[in-house]
Write an enzyme that holds these catalytic residues in place. Sequence first.
Site, short mmCIF file in Angstrom:
data_model
loop_
_atom_site.label_atom_id
_atom_site.label_comp_id
_atom_site.label_asym_id
_atom_site.label_seq_id
_atom_site.Cartn_x
_atom_site.Cartn_y
_atom_site.Cartn_z
N ASP A 160 0.84 -1.20 0.00
CA ASP A 160 0.00 0.00 0.00
C ASP A 160 0.88 1.25 0.00
O ASP A 160 1.96 1.24 -0.61
CB ASP A 160 -0.94 -0.04 1.22
CG ASP A 160 -2.28 0.61 0.95
OD1 ASP A 160 -2.30 1.84 0.70
OD2 ASP A 160 -3.30 -0.08 0.98
N HIS A 235 -4.01 5.91 3.71
CA HIS A 235 -4.60 4.69 3.15
C HIS A 235 -3.87 3.44 3.64
O HIS A 235 -4.49 2.46 4.08
CB HIS A 235 -4.57 4.77 1.63
CG HIS A 235 -5.37 3.72 0.93
ND1 HIS A 235 -4.88 2.46 0.66
CD2 HIS A 235 -6.64 3.74 0.44
CE1 HIS A 235 -5.80 1.75 0.03
NE2 HIS A 235 -6.88 2.50 -0.12
N SER A 578 -11.12 -1.21 -0.40
CA SER A 578 -9.81 -1.13 0.26
C SER A 578 -9.93 -1.46 1.74
O SER A 578 -8.99 -1.98 2.35
CB SER A 578 -9.22 0.28 0.12
OG SER A 578 -8.61 0.48 -1.12
#
EC number: 3.4.21.-
Length: 791
Positions: A160, A235, A578
């Site tokens: 990520d 994220h 996600s």
Amino acid sequence: MKKLTSLFPLLFLIPLLASCAEEKQVYIVYFGEHKGDKAFHEIEEHHHSYLQSVKESEEDARASLLYSYKHSINGFAAELTPDQASKLEKLAEVVSVFKSHPRKYEAHTTRSWEFVGLEEEETDSDVPRRKNDADDRFRVGRNFLKKAKHGDGIIVGVLDSGVWPESKSFNDKGMGPVPKSWKGICQTGVAFNSSHCNRKIIGARYYVKGYERYYGAFNATANKDFLSPRDPDGHGSHTASTAVGRRVLGASALGGFAKGSASGGAPLARLAIYKACWAKPNAEKVEGNICLEEDMLAAIDDAIADGVHVISISIGTTEPFPFTQDGIAMGALHAVKRNIVVAASAGNSGPKPGTLSNLAPWIITVGASTLDRAFVGGLVLGNGYTIKTDSITAFKMDKFAPLVYASNVVVPGIALNETSQCLPNSLKPELVSGKVVLCLRGAGSRIGKGMEVKRAGGAGMILGNIAANGNEVPSDSHFVPTAGVTPTVVDKILEYIKTDKNPKAFIKPGKTVYKYQAAPSMTGFSSRGPNVVDPNILKPDITAPGLYILAAWSGADSPSKMSVDQRVAGYNIYSGTSMSCPHVAGAIALLKAIHPKWSSAAIRSALMTTAWMTNDKKKPIQDTTGLPANPFALGSGHFRPTKAADPGLVYDASYRAYLLYGCSVNITNIDPTFKCPSKIPPGYNHNYPSIAVPNLKKTVTVKRTVTNVGTGNSTSTYLFSVKPPSGISVKAIPNILSFNRIGQKQRFKIVIKPLKNQVMNATEKGQYQFGWFSWTDKVHVVRSPIAVSLA
């Protein structure tokens, strides 16, 4: 004549000049498996020899090379012209050559673990239950987590945007030594040194060669990023903590929303960070990250060599690609060969059909569903009309304010179709100051619309869905009091503004509400099937919470991801597949801890065949239409980790079984030790825990094999039951399976045929129909979805 003759040299040079000017791009040259036992330098020299065959010099070949994949993946990434790439593709041993591109992949952007039954208990007793404990069917207490040792000993690799190591979710208090099997490193860089790794974050790497090849040398100011494993975005930290974060008491988002205990699914599992996603240069972070294929392949290759047990990838292609043109798919296949389980997000392009990412059968593809928690605010109009709204905005209104429609308060020169959008610098401050503005979705970011209202001096914003958005109302950390509403409510507000001389509105602040709605239900954004790369494999596989998930955040990014926003939050609420993917990755870590010898396919099967098809009200899980969701939305159902630990039977598959499946989709030369048979079995005969048969014309016989993994008494008998798709006959041969030992395998056939007396109208032809079948003993229900379309 002399003038004409002088043109010949120029005419001769034109093709040569065109060739020289041919634009170089990054291509990945993939060879499949390594042959023999070669040293790393031998592998790299082998890759150089291929490059030199199409380059003008050895120096040019070496300068063009970005990565030489040496561990499990055999291939390299290099700058090539299209002509050079075409020549390489024709050479012996080359499986595929595919072009990388910044827009090929994208990231697919608490209460959640409590809801699915994996919360860590605060005491040694399951009673008294806490006020907001989940329904018993989604709750399991200590026993399952204790049996799995909370994931201790399992290493989860997260690919990520990096990690924010200072987050409480990544503390290593009380954790034991790093597993001896770990072979990775803690790569240092800007604002990240070896001390940022610990017994929780046991390794961290970053991959930037592909990114720099496209955007030039890394520039911290333009990139708003760290040249290190540190996460500038949020994220990566969010996904990592959702999967394996430590338990943190009193965590909440900005404004106190979702306050409670935040924990990952496997809180004692170890975390390995592979940063391959980077901020877009000279852009707001809200626009998303860049994840280059060549960087991700290098990350997967290292993760395999480092010794991870699970890889979580909340990234996917922006459009479908054949498996040999998809770096994640090919990298995942090499991981599965080493019995590493790969979970990946399904994508956020729903509810349009055929929009799924990560479609390979060796990847666990995860869709997104809802929780039973909501953030409920309210909107009151001057005429008394009141409606509940979704809101996680921390700002409050003190009193009613005048209400205006954005189209009526814009500056001159705004395009007619954009006047309602509240785009940057579109609103006229003297007409907006102190008022609530109705803005419509469409162009521009949702957060950006609130910024524009604030810039113009507005008191609040009503963010209205347009028809294309449907009834799913998003919640964001806006800069002004905000209420999100559906298209139907938008129509009522517009009518009120039109007919009332002094329209006004009041936006009530949001609050966290539990048991607000039946859950889970499918989110609208979760990508839908069918599988457009190979419709013989039903996707997605499973669904997990992906809406309004609270998890760790980056200290370098605001909750809104806008540079003008100076607010900082240790935890943030975020939505997307996600977020659902790491839920499943955490569950996989627990299952790996309980069943260390299970294959990747066995774990997938256990998750799929034990999944729920009903919500906490014991009704079918609904789609955004209000109708029961079908397998193209939720796969086998909503995951139940505790049930998956004892599935009874599993549909297992070896690496060679995947190679055999590959023959059906023209993947024929990945492994030099394997050759496709002369008679290639159809893709639907791959031993998958679901069945998909497209374009059914006549009777089709689907073959499956199950393995007995039941606990306790090894003797068991399973009976077949079925709910066939409409217009389809489904039978099992045999319809009783008997086992007398653990590990015993039994084969059976599913005979699928169209019913002769079924009269179809034109809309039914080619449309998929859905059903399911199951094998049941006195303890287990082993359930599989069916999708069939009639030719």
